[in-house]
Design a protein around this motif. Structure first.
Motif, PDB file in Angstrom:
ATOM      1  N   VAL A  81      64.130  18.247  -1.018  1.00 34.99           N
ATOM      2  CA  VAL A  81      63.120  19.308  -1.050  1.00 34.99           C
ATOM      3  C   VAL A  81      63.512  20.443  -0.111  1.00 34.99           C
ATOM      4  O   VAL A  81      63.683  20.218   1.093  1.00 34.99           O
ATOM      5  CB  VAL A  81      61.732  18.747  -0.649  1.00 34.99           C
ATOM      6  CG1 VAL A  81      60.689  19.856  -0.668  1.00 34.99           C
ATOM      7  CG2 VAL A  81      61.317  17.618  -1.584  1.00 34.99           C
ATOM      8  N   PRO A  82      63.680  21.673  -0.645  1.00 34.94           N
ATOM      9  CA  PRO A  82      63.887  22.828   0.237  1.00 34.94           C
ATOM     10  C   PRO A  82      62.692  22.967   1.170  1.00 34.94           C
ATOM     11  O   PRO A  82      61.592  22.517   0.829  1.00 34.94           O
ATOM     12  CB  PRO A  82      63.981  23.999  -0.744  1.00 34.94           C
ATOM     13  CG  PRO A  82      64.386  23.370  -2.048  1.00 34.94           C
ATOM     14  CD  PRO A  82      63.715  22.022  -2.057  1.00 34.94           C
ATOM     15  N   PRO A  83      62.854  23.541   2.362  1.00 37.52           N
ATOM     16  CA  PRO A  83      63.975  24.375   2.795  1.00 37.52           C
ATOM     17  C   PRO A  83      65.060  23.649   3.587  1.00 37.52           C
ATOM     18  O   PRO A  83      65.751  24.290   4.383  1.00 37.52           O
ATOM     19  CB  PRO A  83      63.271  25.387   3.689  1.00 37.52           C
ATOM     20  CG  PRO A  83      62.184  24.577   4.341  1.00 37.52           C
ATOM     21  CD  PRO A  83      61.737  23.588   3.304  1.00 37.52           C
ATOM     22  N   HIS A  84      65.216  22.368   3.432  1.00 36.27           N
ATOM     23  CA  HIS A  84      66.266  21.671   4.168  1.00 36.27           C
ATOM     24  C   HIS A  84      67.643  22.185   3.746  1.00 36.27           C
ATOM     25  O   HIS A  84      67.850  22.560   2.577  1.00 36.27           O
ATOM     26  CB  HIS A  84      66.134  20.171   3.958  1.00 36.27           C
ATOM     27  CG  HIS A  84      64.870  19.605   4.549  1.00 36.27           C
ATOM     28  ND1 HIS A  84      64.615  19.649   5.897  1.00 36.27           N
ATOM     29  CD2 HIS A  84      63.780  19.031   3.989  1.00 36.27           C
ATOM     30  CE1 HIS A  84      63.439  19.111   6.143  1.00 36.27           C
ATOM     31  NE2 HIS A  84      62.906  18.731   4.993  1.00 36.27           N
ATOM     32  N   PRO A  85      68.590  22.190   4.667  1.00 35.89           N
ATOM     33  CA  PRO A  85      69.844  22.931   4.444  1.00 35.89           C
ATOM     34  C   PRO A  85      70.691  22.433   3.282  1.00 35.89           C
ATOM     35  O   PRO A  85      71.280  23.238   2.566  1.00 35.89           O
ATOM     36  CB  PRO A  85      70.585  22.783   5.775  1.00 35.89           C
ATOM     37  CG  PRO A  85      69.979  21.586   6.422  1.00 35.89           C
ATOM     38  CD  PRO A  85      68.548  21.586   6.009  1.00 35.89           C
ATOM     39  N   GLY A  86      70.776  21.123   3.081  1.00 35.95           N
ATOM     40  CA  GLY A  86      71.634  20.602   2.029  1.00 35.95           C
ATOM     41  C   GLY A  86      71.196  21.029   0.647  1.00 35.95           C
ATOM     42  O   GLY A  86      71.968  21.623  -0.117  1.00 35.95           O
ATOM     43  N   VAL A  87      69.951  20.763   0.313  1.00 38.16           N
ATOM     44  CA  VAL A  87      69.452  21.086  -1.025  1.00 38.16           C
ATOM     45  C   VAL A  87      69.318  22.598  -1.220  1.00 38.16           C
ATOM     46  O   VAL A  87      69.533  23.120  -2.318  1.00 38.16           O
ATOM     47  CB  VAL A  87      68.103  20.369  -1.284  1.00 38.16           C
ATOM     48  CG1 VAL A  87      67.013  20.885  -0.353  1.00 38.16           C
ATOM     49  CG2 VAL A  87      67.682  20.511  -2.742  1.00 38.16           C
ATOM     50  N   THR A  88      69.008  23.319  -0.159  1.00 36.97           N
ATOM     51  CA  THR A  88      68.940  24.781  -0.266  1.00 36.97           C
ATOM     52  C   THR A  88      70.332  25.355  -0.512  1.00 36.97           C
ATOM     53  O   THR A  88      70.515  26.241  -1.357  1.00 36.97           O
ATOM     54  CB  THR A  88      68.353  25.384   1.030  1.00 36.97           C
ATOM     55  OG1 THR A  88      67.053  24.834   1.255  1.00 36.97           O
ATOM     56  CG2 THR A  88      68.245  26.896   0.913  1.00 36.97           C
TER      57      THR A  88
END
Length: 484
Positions: free
Chosen positions: A159-166
């Motif tokens: 789930v964004p805003p976490h860096p990996g998925v964003t």
């Protein structure tokens, strides 16, 4: 070196690491460093580059982890030792009943995990998990902590805003808003599965706790004058006698210090303050023009380190000094909290060393290249690549971004709809959750703060992460079939 040799080297390195930690009983910190050294030399890294690479891996990891873990441990200790966690547990138990305490905290942790990095959020919740587990009559915090850890790390990776998925959404051209919506929808059934899986895992056997964590959970790490009434602070009476040269007491001073218990509102404010600050930084970064004065200010406010530092400083006064704690007393509580936190920090740093060696030797690129050349379907390929990188180097963020980079050309050149691209991004996120093990910083944070051994960490953290990662992938696959 050949991809086959590098793949074998990766498998042997992980097997050696498990053997040294679980069978030889070597401290994880030393085992990680030794295996990283052997792996670097075995895969052809020039001898003069081995130690600089290890130092760089340690430094890049500790720079962030030490700050967040240290401040988070201090905040948690203040909340716990002043009776704040006890108050929250009592209030929730009275309102919800013992049978609903676990699900309620799991839901709260899911909300907290959306804007906050897993490491920070989990550490903040540790003292509350301890008190909730005691209030619900559990023999160990593991019963409450395992499903929370699993669901929070799942949300962190999907789930964004976490860096990996964003970052993977940006690389693959996915709509971040749509990724957020679909990621949250998938997290709902996964959350139910986390609760059920956690109960199954923890009910099958007892989990011996580290003595330090056991003492903390039982409340035996504090003196009787520090705690009373199940963990709430009480009046503290102290006396000191000064003897003269002849051994006769010449002066006696008795001081009475009354300590009161902070209210649940104040405790919640201290827990939510860093979460709200980080959320302001995240939302502001999306809405404000990059590089503007407002964006820069909001970015500073939203830095996790600053948010935790401010929360710790305020908690010292709001939960401590205002309720009868002397500055020296509350400082002692904070100092003591760094002892277990130091173990987590150093082991996590050693994990960063191992991860850097695996990355710089080309092991991850070699294994993923073999999968790309095998003609695996795009959705499965995305999941497998992330899983391979996750197993090889531990970081979910690195696994996500690297996998997205490898399939970027395939996705951009393919005829995929916007929802299909979103599902590819989420498949990568699921792969970065599954098969987490001892080179994952989350493994050490969850297992050490819950008091688990390495073997029990594998039985809990690795199992629930793998179950949730594969379940999430199945849900993504079902959605793929529906929209295709």
């Amino acid at each position: 070196m050949s991809p086959v040799y590098l793949g074998i080297a990766a498998a042997l390195a992980i097997a050696l690491l498990l053997f040294l930690v679980m069978k030889v009983k070597l401290p994880a910190f030393v085992a990680l460093l030794l295996v990283a050294l052997v792996t670097a030399l075995a895969t052809g890294m020039p001898p003069q580059e081995v130690l600089p690479t290890m130092i760089e891996g340690m430094g890049s990891t500790l720079g962030n982890v030490a700050l967040l873990v240290g401040l988070g441990a201090m905040l948690g200790a203040i909340i716990e030792q002043t009776g704040g966690a006890h108050v929250l547990a009592a209030r929730f138990t009275a309102r919800l009943g013992k049978e609903r305490v676990g699900p309620a905290l799991l839901l709260a942790s899911a909300v907290i995990a959306i804007p906050i990095f897993f490491d920070v959020a989990f550490i903040i919740l540790v003292p509350i998990m301890f008190s909730f587990a005691r209030a619900a009559g559990h023999r160990s915090p593991v019963y409450v902590g395992v499903p929370i850890a699993g669901l929070m790390v799942f949300i962190h990776n999907l789930v964004p805003p976490h860096p990996g998925v964003t970052g993977s959404s940006t690389l693959l051209g996915a709509d971040i808003g749509l990724v957020t919506v679909v990621g949250l929808l998938i997290s709902i059934p996964v959350g139910v599965l986390a609760y059920v899986t956690g109960k199954v895992i923890t009910s099958r056997r007892d989990f011996p706790l580290d003595p330090m964590v056991r003492a903390r959970f039982d409340g035996s790490d504090t003196t009787p004058d520090e705690r009373a009434d199940g963990g709430a602070p009480a009046a503290v009476l102290g006396a000191r006698s000064d003897a003269g040269h002849g051994g006769v007491a010449t002066a006696t001073r008795t001081a009475t210090v009354t300590r009161t218990t902070p209210g649940p509102g104040a405790v919640l404010t201290m827990v939510l303050l860093p979460i709200l600050m980080i959320s302001v930084g995240t939302v502001g970064g999306l809405l404000l023009e990059e590089g503007s004065s407002a964006a820069n200010v909001v970015s500073l406010i939203g830095q996790p380190g600053l948010a935790l530092l401010l929360a710790v400083a305020l908690a010292m006064y709001v939960l401590g000094v205002r309720h009868g704690w002397g500055r020296e007393d509350i400082g002692s509580v904070m100092d003591r909290s760094l002892a277990p936190a130091a173990i987590v920090v150093f082991v996590t740093g050693a994990g960063g060393v191992f991860a850097r060696v695996l990355t710089d030797t080309g092991i991850g690129d070699s294994v993923s290249g073999m999968l790309v050349d095998a003609g695996v379907p795009i959705l499965v390929l995305a999941f497998l690549l992330a899983s391979v990188f996750k197993v090889a180097q531990g970081s979910g963020t690195v696994a996500t971004l690297t996998s997205a980079g490898l399939i970027q050309g395939t996705v951009s050149g393919g005829d995929y709809s916007s929802i299909q691209v979103v599902l590819i991004v989420l498949a990568i996120g699921c792969g970065s959750v599954a098969l987490a093990h001892i080179n994952d910083s989350g493994f050490w944070i969850a297992s050490r703060f819950l008091g688990l051994s390495v073997a029990d960490g594998l039985r809990t953290w690795t199992v629930i992460a793998t179950v949730l990662g594969w379940a999430g992938m199945l849900l993504v696959g079902l959605l793929w079939l529906i929209v295709s």
